[in-house]
Motif scaffolding. Structure first.
Motif, PDB file in Angstrom:
ATOM      1  N   ARG A 364       0.835  -1.210   0.000  1.00 19.55           N
ATOM      2  CA  ARG A 364       0.000   0.000   0.000  1.00 19.55           C
ATOM      3  C   ARG A 364       0.865   1.253   0.000  1.00 19.55           C
ATOM      4  NH1 ARG A 364      -2.970  -2.835   3.932  1.00 19.55           N
ATOM      5  NH2 ARG A 364      -2.040  -1.555   5.581  1.00 19.55           N
ATOM      6  N   ASN A 365       1.932   1.217   0.804  1.00 20.81           N
ATOM      7  CA  ASN A 365       2.780   2.403   0.915  1.00 20.81           C
ATOM      8  C   ASN A 365       3.566   2.675  -0.363  1.00 20.81           C
ATOM      9  OD1 ASN A 365       1.907   2.888   3.520  1.00 20.81           O
ATOM     10  ND2 ASN A 365       3.576   1.737   4.473  1.00 20.81           N
ATOM     11  N   LEU A 366       3.818   1.626  -1.150  1.00 23.23           N
ATOM     12  CA  LEU A 366       4.478   1.833  -2.442  1.00 23.23           C
ATOM     13  C   LEU A 366       3.609   2.661  -3.388  1.00 23.23           C
ATOM     14  CD1 LEU A 366       5.977  -1.734  -2.946  1.00 23.23           C
ATOM     15  CD2 LEU A 366       7.317   0.381  -2.761  1.00 23.23           C
ATOM     16  N   LEU A 367       2.285   2.617  -3.176  1.00 27.48           N
ATOM     17  CA  LEU A 367       1.349   3.361  -4.022  1.00 27.48           C
ATOM     18  C   LEU A 367       1.010   4.730  -3.454  1.00 27.48           C
ATOM     19  CD1 LEU A 367      -1.091   0.415  -4.826  1.00 27.48           C
ATOM     20  CD2 LEU A 367       0.830   1.252  -6.214  1.00 27.48           C
ATOM     21  N   ALA A 368       1.527   5.022  -2.271  1.00 27.98           N
ATOM     22  CA  ALA A 368       1.223   6.309  -1.639  1.00 27.98           C
ATOM     23  C   ALA A 368       1.769   7.456  -2.489  1.00 27.98           C
ATOM     24  CB  ALA A 368       1.835   6.356  -0.242  1.00 27.98           C
ATOM     25  N   ASP A 369       1.115   8.603  -2.361  1.00 30.57           N
ATOM     26  CA  ASP A 369       1.579   9.807  -3.060  1.00 30.57           C
ATOM     27  C   ASP A 369       1.617   9.595  -4.571  1.00 30.57           C
ATOM     28  OD1 ASP A 369       2.341  12.444  -2.993  1.00 30.57           O
ATOM     29  OD2 ASP A 369       4.473  12.035  -2.652  1.00 30.57           O
ATOM     30  N   GLY A 370       0.648   8.818  -5.054  1.00 29.72           N
ATOM     31  CA  GLY A 370       0.546   8.613  -6.491  1.00 29.72           C
ATOM     32  C   GLY A 370       1.646   7.754  -7.085  1.00 29.72           C
ATOM     33  N   GLY A 371       2.341   6.998  -6.246  1.00 27.17           N
ATOM     34  CA  GLY A 371       3.418   6.146  -6.762  1.00 27.17           C
ATOM     35  C   GLY A 371       4.677   6.900  -7.126  1.00 27.17           C
ATOM     36  N   LEU A 372       4.911   8.052  -6.486  1.00 29.04           N
ATOM     37  CA  LEU A 372       6.096   8.854  -6.802  1.00 29.04           C
ATOM     38  C   LEU A 372       7.403   8.121  -6.508  1.00 29.04           C
ATOM     39  CD1 LEU A 372       5.101  12.462  -5.648  1.00 29.04           C
ATOM     40  CD2 LEU A 372       5.368  11.595  -7.984  1.00 29.04           C
ATOM     41  N   ILE A 373       7.329   7.075  -5.716  1.00 29.26           N
ATOM     42  CA  ILE A 373       8.541   6.319  -5.414  1.00 29.26           C
ATOM     43  C   ILE A 373       9.176   5.744  -6.682  1.00 29.26           C
ATOM     44  CG2 ILE A 373       7.418   4.078  -5.047  1.00 29.26           C
ATOM     45  CD1 ILE A 373       9.327   3.700  -2.647  1.00 29.26           C
ATOM     46  N   MET A 374       8.395   5.645  -7.769  1.00 28.42           N
ATOM     47  CA  MET A 374       8.898   5.078  -9.020  1.00 28.42           C
ATOM     48  C   MET A 374       9.519   6.130  -9.940  1.00 28.42           C
ATOM     49  SD  MET A 374       8.476   1.917  -8.652  1.00 28.42           S
ATOM     50  CE  MET A 374       8.856   1.376 -10.314  1.00 28.42           C
ATOM     51  N   ALA A 375       9.701   7.352  -9.449  1.00 27.08           N
ATOM     52  CA  ALA A 375      10.186   8.442 -10.306  1.00 27.08           C
ATOM     53  C   ALA A 375      11.545   8.108 -10.924  1.00 27.08           C
ATOM     54  CB  ALA A 375      10.254   9.736  -9.505  1.00 27.08           C
ATOM     55  N   GLU A 376      12.487   7.673 -10.146  1.00 28.00           N
ATOM     56  CA  GLU A 376      13.806   7.344 -10.710  1.00 28.00           C
ATOM     57  C   GLU A 376      13.689   6.201 -11.711  1.00 28.00           C
ATOM     58  OE1 GLU A 376      18.020   6.792  -8.651  1.00 28.00           O
ATOM     59  OE2 GLU A 376      16.986   4.859  -8.892  1.00 28.00           O
ATOM     60  N   ALA A 377      12.898   5.189 -11.354  1.00 26.89           N
ATOM     61  CA  ALA A 377      12.724   4.043 -12.245  1.00 26.89           C
ATOM     62  C   ALA A 377      12.166   4.477 -13.592  1.00 26.89           C
ATOM     63  CB  ALA A 377      11.802   3.015 -11.592  1.00 26.89           C
ATOM     64  N   TYR A 378      11.192   5.373 -13.583  1.00 23.44           N
ATOM     65  CA  TYR A 378      10.616   5.855 -14.841  1.00 23.44           C
ATOM     66  C   TYR A 378      11.641   6.679 -15.622  1.00 23.44           C
ATOM     67  CZ  TYR A 378       5.912   4.471 -13.247  1.00 23.44           C
ATOM     68  OH  TYR A 378       4.804   3.749 -12.830  1.00 23.44           O
ATOM     69  N   MET A 379      12.393   7.491 -14.911  1.00 22.10           N
ATOM     70  CA  MET A 379      13.418   8.292 -15.588  1.00 22.10           C
ATOM     71  C   MET A 379      14.421   7.391 -16.305  1.00 22.10           C
ATOM     72  SD  MET A 379      16.296  10.832 -13.964  1.00 22.10           S
ATOM     73  CE  MET A 379      17.288   9.423 -13.442  1.00 22.10           C
ATOM     74  N   ILE A 380      14.880   6.342 -15.623  1.00 24.05           N
ATOM     75  CA  ILE A 380      15.834   5.421 -16.229  1.00 24.05           C
ATOM     76  C   ILE A 380      15.202   4.706 -17.421  1.00 24.05           C
ATOM     77  CG2 ILE A 380      17.176   3.323 -15.830  1.00 24.05           C
ATOM     78  CD1 ILE A 380      18.371   5.818 -14.533  1.00 24.05           C
ATOM     79  N   ALA A 381      13.919   4.361 -17.305  1.00 28.74           N
ATOM     80  CA  ALA A 381      13.233   3.675 -18.399  1.00 28.74           C
ATOM     81  C   ALA A 381      13.063   4.581 -19.620  1.00 28.74           C
ATOM     82  CB  ALA A 381      11.869   3.169 -17.925  1.00 28.74           C
ATOM     83  N   LEU A 382      12.856   5.867 -19.419  1.00 26.33           N
ATOM     84  CA  LEU A 382      12.637   6.806 -20.520  1.00 26.33           C
ATOM     85  C   LEU A 382      13.943   7.312 -21.136  1.00 26.33           C
ATOM     86  CD1 LEU A 382       9.786   8.985 -18.974  1.00 26.33           C
ATOM     87  CD2 LEU A 382       9.545   7.255 -20.762  1.00 26.33           C
ATOM     88  N   ALA A 383      15.024   7.209 -20.399  1.00 23.34           N
ATOM     89  CA  ALA A 383      16.292   7.801 -20.842  1.00 23.34           C
ATOM     90  C   ALA A 383      16.771   7.291 -22.198  1.00 23.34           C
ATOM     91  CB  ALA A 383      17.367   7.578 -19.789  1.00 23.34           C
ATOM     92  N   PRO A 384      16.657   6.003 -22.553  1.00 19.86           N
ATOM     93  CA  PRO A 384      17.129   5.576 -23.884  1.00 19.86           C
ATOM     94  C   PRO A 384      16.427   6.300 -25.031  1.00 19.86           C
ATOM     95  CG  PRO A 384      16.850   3.682 -22.443  1.00 19.86           C
ATOM     96  CD  PRO A 384      16.258   4.855 -21.724  1.00 19.86           C
ATOM     97  N   ALA A 385      15.141   6.621 -24.857  1.00 23.95           N
ATOM     98  CA  ALA A 385      14.393   7.290 -25.929  1.00 23.95           C
ATOM     99  C   ALA A 385      14.513   8.804 -25.862  1.00 23.95           C
ATOM    100  CB  ALA A 385      12.920   6.889 -25.865  1.00 23.95           C
ATOM    101  N   LEU A 386      14.522   9.357 -24.644  1.00 25.02           N
ATOM    102  CA  LEU A 386      14.478  10.818 -24.490  1.00 25.02           C
ATOM    103  C   LEU A 386      15.828  11.443 -24.150  1.00 25.02           C
ATOM    104  CD1 LEU A 386      11.195  11.209 -22.374  1.00 25.02           C
ATOM    105  CD2 LEU A 386      11.438  11.149 -24.862  1.00 25.02           C
ATOM    106  N   GLY A 387      16.757  10.639 -23.713  1.00 28.07           N
ATOM    107  CA  GLY A 387      17.983  11.178 -23.145  1.00 28.07           C
ATOM    108  C   GLY A 387      17.808  11.354 -21.649  1.00 28.07           C
TER     109      GLY A 387
END
Length: 450
Positions: A364-387
């Protein structure tokens, strides 16, 4: 005129902390009974080894040993000690008085008070190190079991008290396991530096002990199970200070563990909780309360031990060949620090043994605050396409959308990237724990390697 203390007089003011939380084994190491017994054991070892080297007759050594087995009048001992300032003169007089007139009395021959007391201290510190080893082993085993059981239990990792990136409970606990493995090694390595015989005479030159002083020291050390040393340490207190510093490190680790439990058991987090029981951690006025009392005790014990230990560097400042007040600091601080640290480790092991893990709360706490805990993970996932920098900016702006508009982070990221962007599936928390399980395996392998 103040009356001298008697054997029945209380030695310490009442402490609620140590009344409720104590390690009996460590308490016994530093008890009054054990101290007197160790002083007598050192006197007997000295006489017996002096006889073996021909400095005393066999009859004299036997007489000293037999006299040491007689009951010591503690009222008389402490009365004289209060007058002299130290207990050994009175102890020696009591032993000498029990030796038959037919045998020459040479108890304490060539030694000085601090020789006897420091050698007895070395015996106590040796056994205290052994007890700390046992307590570290017990706590480490509990933590190792927790690590193995939850190597894959995903939870929020936190930095600066805020959610940061996902981790696993096992990886969090593995850090403690590896730290305790280092503490265990430190305790083992310190033993020969700390448990050292002291037998150098009045000024440290061994003049009264004769030309066989080195051989005598070695024999006494071997008989008592201590390391020998031919350089006096009457005022070189680094070994005593090292013992105190080891206790401080152990206490700090126990307190950090307890603080973790306290923080993660907060109502708003609820990921861990201590063992439950009828009225355990209850409040006198709030019926719902189940306070983390074990962890609270660990913090109290550890902080007190750390505070007391700050006096030991001052005790190590003694000058010339004998202290003038600094030594007395150790008499109070070392037993207290050892017993408080032992109690903290013991209590910490009990907390871990009864710990309840709420994996659902972690999810439940992983989903708190809209799932912002995944911000770094998303950044790393987007980096190959966006830089990398563009990906950082996109996720940063998306995080603001989450906070202002109530979106989830995934929704906000996809909106920022646009419908035409083919960013594919974004990672889940369980996909972004890195080497968490390998960390667990490494820590466990280290712990299980003697």
């Amino acid at each position: 005129m103040l009356l001298p203390p008697t054997a029945s007089a209380p030695r310490e003011p009442f402490s609620l902390l140590t009344r409720l939380h104590v390690d009996p084994e460590m308490h016994a190491v530093f008890s009054e009974e054990r101290s007197i017994a160790d002083w007598l054991a050192v006197e007997c070892a000295l006489a017996e080894e002096q006889a073996a080297l021909g400095h005393l007759s066999g009859a004299e050594a036997v007489a000293v040993t037999a006299a040491a087995e007689t009951s010591i009048d503690r009222d008389a001992l402490w009365s004289e000690a209060a007058n002299v300032g130290y207990p050994i003169l009175g102890l020696v007089r009591a032993v000498a008085a029990a030796i038959p007139d037919s045998v020459p009395e040479r108890v304490h021959y060539g030694a000085t008070t601090q020789d006897i007391m420091d050698t007895a201290l070395a015996l106590a510190l040796r056994d205290a190190l052994g007890r700390l080893q046992e307590l570290v082993d017990a706590l480490g085993e509990e933590l190792a079991s927790l690590t193995a059981a939850h190597r894959g239990t995903v939870m929020p990792g936190r930095t600066h008290a805020q959610q940061a990136v996902p981790t696993t409970l096992g990886a969090k606990v593995a850090v403690f396991v590896a730290q305790l493995a280092r503490h265990r090694e430190r305790l083992h390595q310190a033993l020969p530096r700390i448990a050292v015989v002291s037998l150098h005479g009045a000024g440290g030159t061994s003049a009264a002990l004769g030309p066989d002083a080195a051989a005598l020291r070695a024999r006494v050390a071997a008989r008592l199970g201590l390391a020998a040393g031919d350089v006096p340490w009457h005022v070189a207190r680094d070994g005593v200070l090292e013992f105190g510093q080891l206790c401080v490190q152990l206490a700090a680790t126990a307190a950090r563990l307890a603080r973790e439990v306290i923080d993660l058991s907060r109502t708003e987090i609820g990921e861990l909780s201590e063992a439950s029981g009828h009225h355990r951690g209850a409040s006198s006025t709030m019926p719902q309360k189940r306070n983390p009392i074990g962890s609270e005790a660990v913090v109290g014990l550890a902080v007190t031990a750390q505070a007391l230990a700050t006096a030991l560097p001052r005790a190590a400042e003694a000058g010339h060949e004998r202290a003038a007040g600094e030594w007395q600091v150790e008499w109070h601080v070392i037993p207290q620090v050892a017993c408080l640290t032992a109690a903290a480790l013991r209590e910490a092991a009990e907390v871990v043994a009864g710990l309840h893990v709420d994996a659902e709360a972690m999810q439940r706490n992983l989903l708190a605050d809209g799932g912002l805990i995944m911000a770094e993970a998303y950044m790393i996932a987007l980096a190959p396409a966006l830089g990398r920098q563009r990906a950082h900016d996109v996720v940063y702006e998306a995080a603001q959308d989450v906070r202002l508009r109530g979106l989830t982070l995934e929704q906000a990221v996809r909106e920022r990237c646009g419908a035409s962007a083919d960013i594919g599936p974004l990672p889940r928390a369980s996909d972004y724990v890195g080497c968490a399980e390998a960390i667990c395996d490494t820590a466990l392998a280290t712990w299980r390697t003697p």
